[in-house]
Scaffold this motif. Structure first.
Motif, short mmCIF file in Angstrom:
data_model
loop_
_atom_site.label_atom_id
_atom_site.label_comp_id
_atom_site.label_asym_id
_atom_site.label_seq_id
_atom_site.Cartn_x
_atom_site.Cartn_y
_atom_site.Cartn_z
N CYS A 418 0.84 -1.19 0.00
CA CYS A 418 0.00 0.00 0.00
C CYS A 418 0.89 1.25 0.00
N CYS A 422 -1.01 0.98 5.00
CA CYS A 422 -1.38 -0.42 5.30
C CYS A 422 -0.18 -1.37 5.22
N CYS A 460 -5.10 -0.96 -3.10
CA CYS A 460 -4.92 -1.64 -1.82
C CYS A 460 -6.24 -2.27 -1.38
N ARG A 462 -7.13 -3.09 1.40
CA ARG A 462 -7.55 -2.68 2.74
C ARG A 462 -8.15 -1.27 2.73
N CYS A 463 -7.44 -0.29 2.11
CA CYS A 463 -7.92 1.10 2.17
C CYS A 463 -8.42 1.62 0.84
ZN LIG Z 1 -3.86 0.61 2.08
#
Ligand SMILES: [Zn+2]
Ligand SMILES: [Zn+2]
Length: 760
Positions: A418, A422, A460, A462-463
């Motif tokens: 990321c 992250c 990413c 995650r984000c």
């Molecule tokens: Zn991220």
């Protein structure tokens, strides 16, 4: 009615005919998992997809195929199939050589190799073959990576790799030429530090050791395979003791020289010892340790004379109340005992003596050593004083290892970095596979994957912010960790998610694999497969393999050499199986590789084995043809003697009895040999039985003018058994004989004594 005019032995007519018949009746299809017959998954090695089947493959597959055919003939359900190990350096180098994308190169190689293997008549279930470089298959690697990462068995660290500045690439050991030069540009190679993904195997070493004793007891792991596993594991037995320093800090130290602990003069800790940090107070020592961990070892710095030693400046009390022991950190420990701490006992240990010399230590006398001063006069019986607090212990040399490579022809690692906060984020399982672009043409310089924006740029998980993909790929050794499983999956189920695949009944039916047949250089592969099976048992997918062992039995064979040397193009001593097959036929070539040596011995190639086997098959053919022609003549004469009134009967009955005994004894012996995969003995005993059949005819004819019906029937019965026994070893000619002798050629030839009616 068949024309019984004898034909001469022509493998180039027989073999295509039999092989077409096998294809037509789908003779080697894997039976469904539901049957209640015994199931035997016989695993051949997965060939590197690098161009050609060589004579070593022929040896390996001829052993496995003979065993597979033997088990089918006994009425057992057999799975005999393999996947191509298509990723990795050999394929990448082949593609670089030809300036084409590796995916095209391996596709052509696999096609060519398949053709060679089919011409050799191996009984693989081709519908279950796969390429490890297909996206459907390398998602297995990605799934396994995420699964082991989640279980804490994969971790990121740094490691030293060989690097060429000119080519801007890392090099494998085999790409570094003598003198430390790059294979491609011949400029000097240097060691650099790079982040690496590592597989943690240490949690399973103790169990792997314990299971090894069980495998040895099973009797179906041959000694070569067992000793390869012991070697990779590298178990060292000895004793351990806790040493406590003045500040109360404890270190457990190991030594293989338990009786000489009193002579210890220093302590060595591996830089990878989990508690090594506790022994570092001085920042310069910390710096040295970091260098040690990331720098790797130059080729000439791996011996005790030159290996790095970092003095922590700390000491531990001697277990014998002698001088305090300096505490040193050194990678010399790893290669001998794993990531542990050991006592340095220079009086007993050559490596420790070399280190003591470097440290300027005066070596303590060993009272047991007759060459050391004093011991001769003071007499035997004296030994170093015993030390309290010792416990029996063991250590393993096997280590965690790197599984990532800076190469484009491999499974993409399902990790993104990321650009926000992250860090390294695993790709969610439902987004697998992370696809490898296929239109890459590596040149040997740089990493073409890292230059592909369309591959590198991503989001990413995650984000949702911008991220970059990991551009290292998995080493093909990592693919090998699962390569033995997918042939157990029916082709129609291959596209399912992996958790559903592991829930299939088929896996429970076929696993563990009944027998692996592979080259003796497969020790590391098999060892790591055994480790990962234990991990997947604990994680869940292979929970049904309660002992965590993927292979119930294992046979390792040695390689094929010539004139006592390894075959190589360079030496001009390569045996080309295609040429041999074109000249003598597949049956001869297969029989010769089985006949020439025990699997456990190197096969020193000579043409005499081929000639011997070709002569044998020709004789069997000619003899059988002659007998059948004679039978037809008798029958068409219309007055075939009934046997009751046969004059010869009275004087030859004992010969028939003898023949029946020889045949029965032969069946018994050859069955035992096939069960033990002693095919070289089986071939010899089949040859012996044929000699006895000929001998029988000779003896009968010595007593009477003609064989007569009863004797001819007995002879044809014996030839029928011979064809059955020959079927796993030289399958094409054997099935032709079996049919010529009046048997059904549309089904599997049964093993003698096994009913030919095998339920469908
Ligand atoms: Zn991220
Ligand atoms: Zn270079």
């Amino acid at each position: 009615m068949n024309d019984r005019t004898p034909t001469s032995y022509d493998p180039h007519v027989i073999e295509p005919r039999r092989q077409a018949a096998w294809r037509a009746r789908d003779a080697f299809a894997t039976p469904p998992a539901e049957s209640d017959r015994p199931h035997r998954y016989i695993k051949p090695s997965a060939p590197f997809t690098s161009g050609n089947i060589h004579i070593g493959h022929v040896r390996s597959y001829s052993i496995g195929d003979a065993y597979a055919r033997f088990q089918r003939a006994r009425g057992e359900d057999v799975l005999f199939a393999f996947g191509f190990d298509a990723f990795g350096l050999p394929a990448e180098l082949g593609a670089i050589d030809r300036g084409e994308p590796p995916s095209d190169w391996v596709a052509r190689c696999a096609e060519h190799m398949t053709g060679q293997l089919q011409r050799l008549g191996y009984s693989f279930d081709w519908t279950r073959t796969f390429m490890s470089s297909d996206a459907l298959m390398y998602r297995w690697s990605q799934w396994l990576f995420l699964t082991l990462l989640d279980a804490g068995l994969i971790y990121r660290g740094t490691g030293a790799v060989d690097w060429c500045d000119t080519c801007q690439t890392t090099l494998a050991t085999i790409q570094v030429e003598d003198g430390g030069l790059c294979w491609r540009c011949h400029n000097p190679v240097r060691l650099i530090q790079r982040p690496q993904w590592n597989l943690r195997i240490s949690p399973y070493l103790q169990e792997a050791d314990k299971r090894l004793a069980e495998l040895a007891d099973s009797g179906i792991w041959d000694e070569v395979a067992l000793s390869s596993q012991r070697f990779v594991l590298g178990r060292v037995d000895g004793e351990e003791i806790d040493l406590v320093d003045s500040g109360g800090e404890t270190l457990t130290v190991f030594t293989p020289h338990g009786d000489a602990v009193a002579l210890a003069q220093f302590v060595l800790i591996s830089p990878r010892h989990p508690g090594v940090e506790r022994w570092i107070v001085d920042p310069t020592v910390r710096e040295q340790l970091e260098d040690l961990r990331s720098g790797g070892l130059e080729r000439d710095a791996r011996d005790a004379e030159a290996i790095p030693l970092v003095d922590t400046g700390r000491t531990l009390p001697s277990p014998a109340d002698a001088e305090p022991l300096p505490v040193l950190i050194s990678p010399v420990v790893d290669g001998r005992f794993g990531a542990t701490a050991v006592l340095g006992i220079p009086a007993r240990d050559r490596t420790d003596a070399l280190i003591a010399q470097r440290l300027g230590l005066q070596v303590n006398d060993d009272p047991c050593d007759e060459t050391s001063a004093g011991s001769v006069n003071e007499g035997a019986g004296e030994s170093p004083p015993s030390v309290a607090g010792l416990h029996p212990a063991m250590r393993y040399r096997a280590n965690d290892f790197s599984i990532s490579r800076q190469r484009s022809w491999g499974t993409p690692i399902p990790i993104v970095y990321c650009e926000g906060d992250c860090g390294a984020v695993p790709v969610p399982e439902e987004q697998l596979p992370v696809l490898l672009p296929l239109d890459l043409t590596p040149t040997g310089a740089g990493n073409p994957l890292a230059e592909r924006e369309d591959f590198v740029r991503t989001t990413c998980p995650r984000c949702g912010g911008p991220a970059q993909r990991e551009t290292d790929t998995l080493d093909c050794h990592f693919d090998a960790l699962w390569l033995w499983v997918p042939v157990c999956v029916p082709p129609a189920e291959r596209e399912r998610p992996l958790d559903e695949i592991f829930a299939l009944e088929d896996l429970r039916t076929w696993l563990p694999c009944e027998r692996v047949v592979a080259g003796s250089d497969s020790g590391n592969f098999v060892f790591d497969q055994r480790i990962v099976t234990k991990a997947l048992r604990d994680i869940g997918p292979l929970a049904f393999l309660t002992d965590g062992e993927p292979f119930a039995g294992c046979l390792f064979h040695e390689m094929v050499i010539r004139d006592g040397r390894k075959m190589s193009k360079h030496l001009g001593n390569v045996v080309d199986p295609d040429e041999l097959v074109a000249r003598y036929g597949a049956d001869t070539v297969r029989l010769a590789t089985l006949y020439a040596a025990r699997p456990q011995r190197a096969l020193n190639w000579s043409d005499s084995a081929v000639l011997r086997c070709h002569r044998f098959l020709t004789q069997v053919w000619d003899f059988s043809q002659a007998q059948l022609a004679a039978t037809t003549t008798v029958q068409s004469g219309g007055d075939r003697p009934s046997g009751e009134g046969d004059q010869a009967r009275d004087t030859t009955e004992h010969l028939r009895l003898k023949l029946a005994q020889w045949t029965e004894r032969g069946v018994q012996k050859i069955t035992e040999e096939m069960l033990a995969l002693e095919m070289h003995s089986a071939v010899r005993d089949v040859m012996r039985l044929f000699d006895r059949i000929k001998d029988y005819e000779k003896r009968v004819l010595a007593r009477s003018e003609e064989l007569g019906a009863a004797n001819r029937d007995a002879l044809l019965d014996a030839l029928t058994v011979l064809a059955q026994l020959l079927a796993p070893l030289a399958p094409n000619i054997a099935e032709e004989l079996w049919i010529a002798l009046g048997n059904d050629g549309d089904t599997q030839t049964p093993w003698p004594g096994v009913s030919s009616v095998v339920p469908a």
